[in-house]
Design a protein around this motif. Structure first.
Motif, PDB file in Angstrom:
ATOM      1  N   ILE A 199       0.837  -1.203   0.000  1.00  0.00           N
ATOM      2  CA  ILE A 199       0.000   0.000   0.000  1.00  0.00           C
ATOM      3  C   ILE A 199       0.871   1.251   0.000  1.00  0.00           C
ATOM      4  CG2 ILE A 199      -1.669   1.322   1.346  1.00  0.00           C
ATOM      5  CD1 ILE A 199      -2.833  -1.306   2.325  1.00  0.00           C
ATOM      6  N   GLU A 200       1.939   1.237   0.805  1.00  0.00           N
ATOM      7  CA  GLU A 200       2.846   2.386   0.856  1.00  0.00           C
ATOM      8  C   GLU A 200       3.492   2.617  -0.499  1.00  0.00           C
ATOM      9  OE1 GLU A 200       6.505   4.071   3.636  1.00  0.00           O
ATOM     10  OE2 GLU A 200       5.935   1.956   3.731  1.00  0.00           O
ATOM     11  N   LYS A 201       3.871   1.527  -1.160  1.00  0.00           N
ATOM     12  CA  LYS A 201       4.497   1.669  -2.478  1.00  0.00           C
ATOM     13  C   LYS A 201       3.498   2.194  -3.506  1.00  0.00           C
ATOM     14  CE  LYS A 201       7.635  -0.683  -5.601  1.00  0.00           C
ATOM     15  NZ  LYS A 201       8.438  -1.899  -5.854  1.00  0.00           N
ATOM     16  N   LEU A 202       2.238   1.759  -3.384  1.00  0.00           N
ATOM     17  CA  LEU A 202       1.207   2.264  -4.294  1.00  0.00           C
ATOM     18  C   LEU A 202       1.021   3.758  -4.120  1.00  0.00           C
ATOM     19  CD1 LEU A 202      -1.102   1.867  -6.321  1.00  0.00           C
ATOM     20  CD2 LEU A 202      -2.591   1.302  -4.396  1.00  0.00           C
ATOM     21  N   PHE A 203       1.009   4.243  -2.867  1.00  0.00           N
ATOM     22  CA  PHE A 203       0.804   5.662  -2.613  1.00  0.00           C
ATOM     23  C   PHE A 203       2.039   6.493  -2.973  1.00  0.00           C
ATOM     24  CE2 PHE A 203      -2.902   4.253  -0.303  1.00  0.00           C
ATOM     25  CZ  PHE A 203      -3.796   5.304  -0.468  1.00  0.00           C
ATOM     26  N   ARG A 204       3.192   5.857  -3.138  1.00  0.00           N
ATOM     27  CA  ARG A 204       4.371   6.571  -3.614  1.00  0.00           C
ATOM     28  C   ARG A 204       4.412   6.640  -5.141  1.00  0.00           C
ATOM     29  NH1 ARG A 204       7.608   3.369   0.030  1.00  0.00           N
ATOM     30  NH2 ARG A 204       8.544   2.413  -1.814  1.00  0.00           N
ATOM     31  N   ASN A 205       3.558   5.860  -5.764  1.00  0.00           N
ATOM     32  CA  ASN A 205       3.515   5.818  -7.223  1.00  0.00           C
ATOM     33  C   ASN A 205       2.538   6.885  -7.721  1.00  0.00           C
ATOM     34  OD1 ASN A 205       2.566   4.983  -9.937  1.00  0.00           O
ATOM     35  ND2 ASN A 205       3.930   3.245  -9.616  1.00  0.00           N
ATOM     36  N   LYS A 206       3.059   7.907  -8.399  1.00  0.00           N
ATOM     37  CA  LYS A 206       2.210   9.010  -8.849  1.00  0.00           C
ATOM     38  C   LYS A 206       1.151   8.541  -9.842  1.00  0.00           C
ATOM     39  CE  LYS A 206       5.778  12.549  -8.181  1.00  0.00           C
ATOM     40  NZ  LYS A 206       6.598  13.598  -8.827  1.00  0.00           N
ATOM     41  N   GLY A 264      -0.180   1.168 -11.464  1.00  0.00           N
ATOM     42  CA  GLY A 264       0.333   1.376 -10.116  1.00  0.00           C
ATOM     43  C   GLY A 264       0.287   0.110  -9.281  1.00  0.00           C
ATOM     44  N   LEU A 265      -0.785  -0.662  -9.398  1.00  0.00           N
ATOM     45  CA  LEU A 265      -0.887  -1.923  -8.668  1.00  0.00           C
ATOM     46  C   LEU A 265       0.156  -2.923  -9.141  1.00  0.00           C
ATOM     47  CD1 LEU A 265      -4.765  -2.356  -8.513  1.00  0.00           C
ATOM     48  CD2 LEU A 265      -3.236  -1.928  -6.589  1.00  0.00           C
ATOM     49  N   ARG A 266       0.412  -2.940 -10.429  1.00  0.00           N
ATOM     50  CA  ARG A 266       1.440  -3.856 -10.956  1.00  0.00           C
ATOM     51  C   ARG A 266       2.794  -3.540 -10.350  1.00  0.00           C
ATOM     52  NH1 ARG A 266       2.857  -2.415 -16.715  1.00  0.00           N
ATOM     53  NH2 ARG A 266       3.835  -0.777 -15.468  1.00  0.00           N
ATOM     54  N   ASP A 267       3.141  -2.267 -10.287  1.00  0.00           N
ATOM     55  CA  ASP A 267       4.434  -1.884  -9.701  1.00  0.00           C
ATOM     56  C   ASP A 267       4.493  -2.180  -8.211  1.00  0.00           C
ATOM     57  OD1 ASP A 267       5.096  -1.000 -12.212  1.00  0.00           O
ATOM     58  OD2 ASP A 267       4.696   1.112 -11.781  1.00  0.00           O
ATOM     59  N   ALA A 268       3.357  -2.024  -7.519  1.00  0.00           N
ATOM     60  CA  ALA A 268       3.347  -2.224  -6.069  1.00  0.00           C
ATOM     61  C   ALA A 268       3.339  -3.698  -5.687  1.00  0.00           C
ATOM     62  CB  ALA A 268       2.135  -1.526  -5.459  1.00  0.00           C
ATOM     63  N   LEU A 269       2.689  -4.539  -6.496  1.00  0.00           N
ATOM     64  CA  LEU A 269       2.517  -5.944  -6.139  1.00  0.00           C
ATOM     65  C   LEU A 269       3.565  -6.864  -6.729  1.00  0.00           C
ATOM     66  CD1 LEU A 269      -1.364  -6.224  -6.536  1.00  0.00           C
ATOM     67  CD2 LEU A 269      -0.060  -5.902  -4.438  1.00  0.00           C
ATOM     68  N   ASP A 270       4.310  -6.395  -7.724  1.00  0.00           N
ATOM     69  CA  ASP A 270       5.325  -7.239  -8.355  1.00  0.00           C
ATOM     70  C   ASP A 270       6.545  -7.337  -7.438  1.00  0.00           C
ATOM     71  OD1 ASP A 270       7.136  -8.574  -9.936  1.00  0.00           O
ATOM     72  OD2 ASP A 270       6.654  -7.471 -11.752  1.00  0.00           O
ATOM     73  N   PRO A 271       6.864  -8.517  -6.917  1.00  0.00           N
ATOM     74  CA  PRO A 271       8.007  -8.643  -5.992  1.00  0.00           C
ATOM     75  C   PRO A 271       9.338  -8.320  -6.642  1.00  0.00           C
ATOM     76  CG  PRO A 271       7.188 -10.798  -6.622  1.00  0.00           C
ATOM     77  CD  PRO A 271       6.192  -9.791  -7.149  1.00  0.00           C
ATOM     78  N   ARG A 272       9.413  -8.436  -7.962  1.00  0.00           N
ATOM     79  CA  ARG A 272      10.670  -8.145  -8.644  1.00  0.00           C
ATOM     80  C   ARG A 272      10.966  -6.647  -8.688  1.00  0.00           C
ATOM     81  NH1 ARG A 272       9.039 -11.254 -14.006  1.00  0.00           N
ATOM     82  NH2 ARG A 272       7.176 -10.080 -13.461  1.00  0.00           N
ATOM     83  N   LEU A 273       9.934  -5.819  -8.409  1.00  0.00           N
ATOM     84  CA  LEU A 273      10.118  -4.368  -8.466  1.00  0.00           C
ATOM     85  C   LEU A 273      10.210  -3.750  -7.090  1.00  0.00           C
ATOM     86  CD1 LEU A 273       7.540  -3.536 -11.284  1.00  0.00           C
ATOM     87  CD2 LEU A 273      10.007  -3.880 -11.502  1.00  0.00           C
TER      88      LEU A 273
END
Length: 297
Positions: free
Chosen positions: A20-27, A286-295
């Motif tokens: 969730i934190e990573k999602l909110f950091r993703n503009k 944004g969800l793809r970037d937040a949920l992908d463990p490789r990122l």
């Protein structure tokens, strides 16, 4: 300081908070979330915020321009159509129709696609071949053409349009879930579960599928945008929502004959479709970037 960074022991924090934190950091994701929030609020609060009845005709207010155009009046901020119906009210109620289309269509595709994909990926062999060849047949047709064929067979209407869109969505979920299940099948926890005699159904639905949620969630978000666009296309062709239902595609179809003298009748619903699809696509990225463990950092 981050809203999610305050915990008694950071190592004990659930991974969902990091995502969730990573999602909110993703503009990109935040922009999509804002658009979708407005979209959902309009749908839920339509009876409250809508200034007029969306299906009420007014022969005295035909083709009134928006407030910022010459001749525009405060009564109709975005103007009226050829029957005197308020464009803003119809767009607001159209959000409710589009949201319902997204929920039902994506729900159909998610349920049946995930089920078929999970079975194909876990059991493999001849069952996998039969299921995936059928999915390949569905994918061989242009999805909007297949939706038109299904609606033409079932009959025009919003309910049948949602069913058709849900059916053409099934192969996308099936392929994604199958690939994820096959990847998870090779991991140690599945081998351990099989070694202790766990049932296949329990392993598949209780152990493997929960670990496949990330790509499913991303595809569901993207599927919402696609469903809105497909529903608008079917309504534009007269196969989806029927008059006087305030649906964005139907509004565009009604306004195409008067685009030169009343541009707002067709253009403003088109902008609503653009924003709705854009919001779900941005959120999906944004969800793809937040949920992908490789990122992850």
């Amino acid at each position: 300081m981050s809203l999610f960074a305050i915990t008694a022991n950071p190592e004990d924090r659930h991974p969902i908070f990091d995502q969730i934190e990573k999602l909110f950091r993703n503009k990109t994701g935040v922009a999509g979330l804002i658009i979708i929030t407005i979209f959902v609020l309009c749908a839920l609060l339509a009876p409250v915020i809508s200034p007029h009845n969306p299906v009420e005709n007014s022969l005295y207010d035909q083709l009134k321009p928006p407030i910022w155009s010459p001749g525009g009046a405060m009564k109709n901020i975005l103007g009226t159509d050829d029957l005197g119906r308020d464009i803003l009210s119809r767009i607001i109620y159209g959000a409710r129709v589009s949201l319902m289309v997204g929920v039902v269509s994506v729900g159909i595709g998610l349920f049946f696609g995930s089920l078929l994909g999970a079975i194909a990926g876990y059991y493999k062999g001849w069952l996998d071949s039969i299921i995936m060849r059928f999915m390949d047949i569905l994918l061989a047709f242009p999805h909007i053409l297949l939706a038109i064929v299904i609606v033409a067979y079932l009959g025009p209407g919003l309910r049948n349009a949602m069913m058709a869109i849900g059916i053409i969505t099934i192969p996308r979920f099936a392929r994604i879930v199958r690939a994820s299940v096959m990847e998870e099948f090779e991991k140690d926890y599945v081998t351990a579960a099989r070694a202790v005699g766990a049932r296949n159904r329990r392993i598949l639905f209780n152990a493997i599928l929960p670990n496949c949620l990330a790509p499913i969630i991303v595809q569901a978000s993207l599927g919402f945008g696609s469903a809105i666009l497909d529903a608008a296309g079917l309504s534009f062709l007269g196969l989806g929502a029927q008059p006087p239902t305030p649906e964005w595609g139907a509004m565009i179809a009604m306004g195409r004959s008067m685009i030169l003298r009343a541009w707002w009748v067709m253009t403003l619903p088109g902008i609503a479709i653009l924003l709705g699809v854009l919001g779900f696509n941005l959120l999906g990225d944004g969800l793809r970037d937040a949920l992908d463990p490789r990122l992850r950092d």
